[in-house]
Write a protein that holds these residues in place. Structure first.
Motif, PDB file in Angstrom:
ATOM      1  N   UNK A  34      34.924  30.604  42.136  1.00 21.36           N
ATOM      2  CA  UNK A  34      36.269  30.780  41.605  1.00 21.36           C
ATOM      3  C   UNK A  34      36.850  32.099  42.107  1.00 21.36           C
ATOM      4  N   UNK A  35      38.114  32.069  42.544  1.00 22.01           N
ATOM      5  CA  UNK A  35      38.767  33.259  43.085  1.00 22.01           C
ATOM      6  C   UNK A  35      39.651  33.892  42.015  1.00 22.01           C
ATOM      7  N   UNK A  36      39.474  35.203  41.831  1.00 23.68           N
ATOM      8  CA  UNK A  36      40.184  35.959  40.804  1.00 23.68           C
ATOM      9  C   UNK A  36      40.986  37.071  41.478  1.00 23.68           C
ATOM     10  N   UNK A  37      42.234  37.254  41.073  1.00 23.58           N
ATOM     11  CA  UNK A  37      43.044  38.317  41.637  1.00 23.58           C
ATOM     12  C   UNK A  37      44.259  38.602  40.776  1.00 23.58           C
ATOM     13  N   UNK A  38      45.130  39.439  41.323  1.00 26.30           N
ATOM     14  CA  UNK A  38      46.312  39.924  40.616  1.00 26.30           C
ATOM     15  C   UNK A  38      47.418  38.877  40.636  1.00 26.30           C
ATOM     16  N   UNK A  39      47.840  38.451  39.465  1.00 23.72           N
ATOM     17  CA  UNK A  39      48.890  37.438  39.371  1.00 23.72           C
ATOM     18  C   UNK A  39      50.162  37.880  40.083  1.00 23.72           C
ATOM     19  N   UNK A  40      50.500  39.170  39.988  1.00 17.78           N
ATOM     20  CA  UNK A  40      51.741  39.663  40.582  1.00 17.78           C
ATOM     21  C   UNK A  40      51.706  39.647  42.105  1.00 17.78           C
ATOM     22  N   UNK A  41      50.515  39.564  42.683  1.00 15.01           N
ATOM     23  CA  UNK A  41      50.364  39.568  44.138  1.00 15.01           C
ATOM     24  C   UNK A  41      49.887  38.213  44.656  1.00 15.01           C
ATOM     25  N   UNK A  42      49.924  37.195  43.823  1.00 15.03           N
ATOM     26  CA  UNK A  42      49.353  35.893  44.184  1.00 15.03           C
ATOM     27  C   UNK A  42      50.013  35.286  45.416  1.00 15.03           C
ATOM     28  N   UNK A  43      51.275  35.642  45.677  1.00  5.86           N
ATOM     29  CA  UNK A  43      51.994  35.048  46.801  1.00  5.86           C
ATOM     30  C   UNK A  43      51.428  35.460  48.150  1.00  5.86           C
ATOM     31  N   UNK A  44      50.617  36.530  48.197  1.00  5.66           N
ATOM     32  CA  UNK A  44      50.041  36.937  49.486  1.00  5.66           C
ATOM     33  C   UNK A  44      48.516  37.083  49.423  1.00  5.66           C
ATOM     34  N   UNK A  45      47.927  36.442  48.445  1.00  5.35           N
ATOM     35  CA  UNK A  45      46.480  36.352  48.333  1.00  5.35           C
ATOM     36  C   UNK A  45      46.046  34.912  48.610  1.00  5.35           C
ATOM     37  N   UNK A  46      44.766  34.698  48.923  1.00  6.14           N
ATOM     38  CA  UNK A  46      44.279  33.315  48.939  1.00  6.14           C
ATOM     39  C   UNK A  46      44.543  32.672  47.582  1.00  6.14           C
TER      40      UNK A  46
END
Length: 253
Positions: A75-87
């Motif tokens: 599962x991939x976890x990251x910043x919601x505000x930056x989701x547009x340029x993350x996997x």
């Protein structure tokens, strides 16, 4: 420490980090510059990857995410505000929200400056902070997107963690950073000692990360900005202004 930590060299000077909960078998990786060395380390240890944590969108931190996800189903976890340029994210978090690796709670901390959407991950029980390119061994990241004020506030947030916290940063830059620090505080015994330790580690091709927050507070010039104003001829400047001046000097070092 409840989580087992493994530092994995990737590419030329990047690091990825595995954290493993023995009781549950859950294993996470923080940043994926390249899937190959991470998969090799997982196979060597017999661990199954459950989570991929992303600190920021730069290619040298995410280029291996899709291959690693495909190979492991993690599962991939990251910043919601930056989701547009993350996997694509399976779990999109914002500042202060938490998740678990086994029984341990991790917290996302927004630390903009290097990029606008940069985040860190703090595991309080194990005393681990994964700071990517924000707080680094003897340094901090360049200001590619954020302002000096933003980065200074981010560094202050990280500096407020317990001093025994291990700072797991994303690159092997410590030797150059230490040489720069000596130009600002040449007579500091703690700095001279740390430079020797860093040089000894690199002579054996050993990582200089993680480092303790206590060591960073004692030797990292970016955290020590409030103490360096007079030496830089900025006695009346704000801490953020002093930090900006130090960052500008490092950019030219």
């Amino acid at each position: 420490m409840t989580l087992q930590l493994v530092t994995i060299p990737c590419r030329k000077d990047n690091y990825a980090f595995l954290i493993h909960d023995a009781a549950s078998g859950e294993t996470a990786v923080v940043d994926v510059p390249d899937a190959t060395p991470i998969l090799a380390e997982l196979a060597r240890r017999g661990w199954q990857l459950s989570d991929i944590l992303i600190t920021h969108h730069h290619g040298d931190h995410i280029e291996g995410v899709q291959a690693l996800r495909a190979a492991t189903g993690a599962m991939v976890i990251g910043n919601a505000a930056d989701a547009h340029r993350l996997p694509p994210l399976d779990l999109a978090l914002s500042d202060g929200l938490t998740f678990t690796i086994g029984a341990e709670v991790g917290q996302m901390i927004e630390v903009p400056g290097h990029t606008i959407g940069h985040v860190a991950y703090h595991f309080a029980a194990s005393g681990l902070a994964f700071t990517g390119d924000t707080l680094m061994a003897m340094g901090c990241g360049r200001l590619f997107e954020g302002s000096a004020q933003q980065m200074w506030q981010s560094l202050k947030r990280l500096a407020a963690l317990p001093p025994e916290t291990l700072i797991c940063s994303g690159h092997e830059y410590a030797e150059s950073n230490a040489r720069f620090a000596l130009t600002l505080e040449p007579a500091t015994p703690a700095l001279t000692l740390r430079l020797g330790q860093i040089a000894a580690a690199r002579a054996q091709n050993l990582p200089t990360v993680p480092s303790t927050l206590a060591d960073e507070l004692a030797t990292n010039p970016f955290l020590r900005a409030p103490l360096l104003g007079a030496a830089l001829g900025m006695a009346d400047a704000t801490d953020a202004e002093i930090f900006a001046a130090i960052r500008a000097r490092k950019d030219k070092f």
